[in-house]
Design an enzyme around this catalytic site. Structure first.
Site, mmCIF file in Angstrom:
data_model
loop_
_atom_site.group_PDB
_atom_site.id
_atom_site.type_symbol
_atom_site.label_atom_id
_atom_site.label_comp_id
_atom_site.label_asym_id
_atom_site.label_seq_id
_atom_site.Cartn_x
_atom_site.Cartn_y
_atom_site.Cartn_z
ATOM 1 N N LYS A 189 0.858 -1.195 0.000
ATOM 2 C CA LYS A 189 0.000 0.000 0.000
ATOM 3 C C LYS A 189 0.889 1.239 0.000
ATOM 4 C CE LYS A 189 -1.571 2.988 2.591
ATOM 5 N NZ LYS A 189 -1.631 4.154 1.688
ATOM 6 N N GLU A 265 9.659 1.025 10.518
ATOM 7 C CA GLU A 265 10.672 2.034 10.181
ATOM 8 C C GLU A 265 9.993 3.382 10.354
ATOM 9 O OE1 GLU A 265 13.807 1.599 9.396
ATOM 10 O OE2 GLU A 265 13.853 -0.566 9.162
ATOM 11 N N ARG A 293 19.236 16.787 1.488
ATOM 12 C CA ARG A 293 18.895 15.700 0.560
ATOM 13 C C ARG A 293 17.378 15.527 0.562
ATOM 14 N NH1 ARG A 293 18.959 9.898 2.610
ATOM 15 N NH2 ARG A 293 18.734 8.583 0.776
#
Ligand code: NAD
Ligand code: SSN
Length: 500
Positions: A189, A265, A293
């Site tokens: 998903k 995570e 970044r």
């Protein structure tokens, strides 16, 4: 890095014409009426609409397909799984132009960084193609008997993989690579704001030979509906989530119902330490990617700069110089080095955090606002940009010290004691990434060992690598992605006792 291609309107139209626009289930893209807009943050305009899947119905269909495919995939020879992953890696490179452009268009990162993500994301497919033929297992003699202990690794079973918008390709491949190597079927998903890259990845995987049902992708704006449907289904055996800590917490609670394997995570609040021995050029060279970044929208982004008083003036001056030289603009412009943030909400959050810091006494050393329309290229006035920003004299109680900024803002806090720098770095519920810069090896090593985080980069601004175990401690998560540890997340150990 090859020269960046020129992106014309015709090139964008061609890609958007070809990109799939609906969920991928059991080997095919579903039909339906597109209604969910995918917006270009560089211009504020809708790129395309995709089909917004009914979370319960399509989610269940995707899990049905994964469950049906699970056994055969688990029995597929590791060598064959490896070859398919290797082919997918090659196809990602062959299709790098499409994948990179899709990422830049749907979430705003500069095109050069999008190509970098194709390399990084594809690497998870190559790394795990190599790991697929190195599944763990062992044979040892029992110490107290003439019997043997055999351990065998088996796939955990069907996996729900939920990914965020900020790294649309690599957050998917970092889960799909090890899952497929281990022999698990997957329901992916992706974030509803960035479905296009994931749908292109589905084409890559199908063309590489992944059998129907082994990987499915549900595009829906109803993420809660999808997770509550699938996590309540006892056929699902694992959830692997990348995203914010609050959502991770909710999923962990839901996963407890069927005692699922989980990988989390989650968010970060990375400290960046500039120690007394730091070489200023090295420290600033690390600070720039650590902070800017991906437009500052990385879980690993340096969120707080703790700089020793002895080097503070030099470091701050050099950081301001480099940050203010960043080129703000649309990601498709090859000269852009800082693209737009995801959406208006992301810019508003950054504005709020900067205003809070300034109210408490911080000084804006550069940036500190949105660019005006005149500072942006034509057609970009409605884009969601924020100037690269450095804040000085940031007080300890400022919200930027506690909350993920997720934008191009570098708060500098000057301290005159290394112990105080480390204590401040650890004063957070997060523990994902940290950065230590210094030229004195003993000083750097001591600091790196005392920082509470799953990853520490020394004199470097990026540590991400498919061959390294990526992940956090404390409320930044559970488990690791990448490396041999990343494969273990998708395996169960069965112990068999044998007479000798
Ligand atoms: N640790 C890491 O590797 C890592 C990597 C990238 C991003 N992140 C974190 O992700 C966050 C930014 O990404 P985001 O804004 O997309 O995060 P998010 O938590 O809002 O969303 C992540 C994903 O979860 C889905 N989601 C949201 N609510 C859900 C629910 N109740 N049930 C199921 N799914 C749900 C979203 O649709 C999206 O697909 C930051 O906190 C960042 O640090 C962490
Ligand atoms: O946003 C977090 C992921 C960043 C990375 O994998 O380098």
């Amino acid at each position: 890095m090859p020269d960046l291609p020129t992106i014309t309107d015709a090139r964008i139209a061609d890609l958007l014409d070809r990109v799939p626009r609906s969920s991928f289930v059991d080997g095919g893209f579903l039909g339906g009426t597109p209604s969910l807009p995918v917006t270009d943050p560089a211009t504020g305009r809708a790129l395309v609409e995709v089909v917004d899947a009914d979370a319960a119905a399509v989610g269940t269909k995707a899990l049905d397909a994964a469950v049906a495919a699970q056994d055969a995939w688990a029995r597929t020879l590791p060598r064959d799984r490896s070859d398919i992953l290797r082919r997918a890696y090659e196809l990602c490179h062959e299709r790098a132009d499409d994948l990179a452009l899709a990422m830049t268009l749907e979430m705003g990162k500069p095109l050069a960084e999008a190509y970098g993500e194709v390399t990084y994301g594809a690497e998870f497919l190559r790394w795990f193609s190599e790991q697929a033929v190195r599944l763990p297992g062992g044979f040892r003699q029992a110490p107290s008997a003439d019997q043997a202990i055999l351990t065998v690794a088996r796939p955990v079973g069907p996996v729900l993989a939920i990914t965020p918008w900020n790294f649309p390709l690599s957050m998917g491949t970092r889960k799909i690579g090890p899952a497929l190597a281990a022999g698990c079927a997957v329901v992916l998903k992706p974030a509803s704001s960035t479905p296009l890259t994931s749908l292109l990845l589905m084409q890559v995987l199908a063309d590489a030979g992944v059998p129907a049902g082994v990987v499915n992708c549900v595009v829906t704006s109803d993420s809660k509906g999808l997770s509550s449907t699938l996590l309540a289904d006892p056929r699902l055996r694992k959830v692997s989530f990348t995203g914010s800590t609050p959502v991770g917490r909710t999923l962990l609670a839901q996963a407890s119902e069927h005692v699922l394997r989980t990988s989390m995570e989650l968010g970060g609040n990375a400290p960046f330490l500039v120690l007394p021995s730091a070489d200023i050029d090295t420290a600033v060279a690390a600070a720039m990617p650590a902070k800017f970044r991906n437009n500052g929208e990385a879980c690993t982004a340096a969120n707080r700069f703790y700089v020793h008083a002895s080097v503070a003036e030099q470091f701050t001056k050099a950081l301001v110089e480099k940050a203010s030289a960043l080129q703000v603009g649309p990601g498709i412009d090859p000269s852009t080095t800082l693209g737009p943030l995801l959406d208006e909400g992301a810019v508003a959050k950054v504005e709020e955090l900067v205003a809070d810091a300034v109210e408490r006494g911080a000084r804006v050393l550069t940036g500190g606002r949105r660019p005006s329309a005149e500072e942006l290229p034509d057609g970009c006035a409605e884009g969601t940009y924020y100037l690269p920003t450095v804040l000085g004299d940031v007080p300890a109680d400022a919200r930027v010290n506690r909350e993920e900024i997720f934008g191009p803002v570098a708060p500098v806090i000057v301290l005159d004691d290394v112990d105080a720098m480390i204590a401040a770095a650890n004063d957070t519920e997060f523990g994902l990434m940290s950065y230590v810069t210094g030229a004195d090896l003993a000083e750097v090593t001591a600091a790196a060992q005392r920082i509470e985080s799953g990853m520490v980069a020394v004199n470097l601004g990026v540590a991400s690598d498919a061959a390294a175990p990526f992940g956090g401690i404390k409320e930044s998560g559970l488990g690791r992605e990448g490396a041999a540890e990343g494969l273990d997340e998708y395996l169960e150990t069965t112990y068999v006792r044998l007479p000798l």
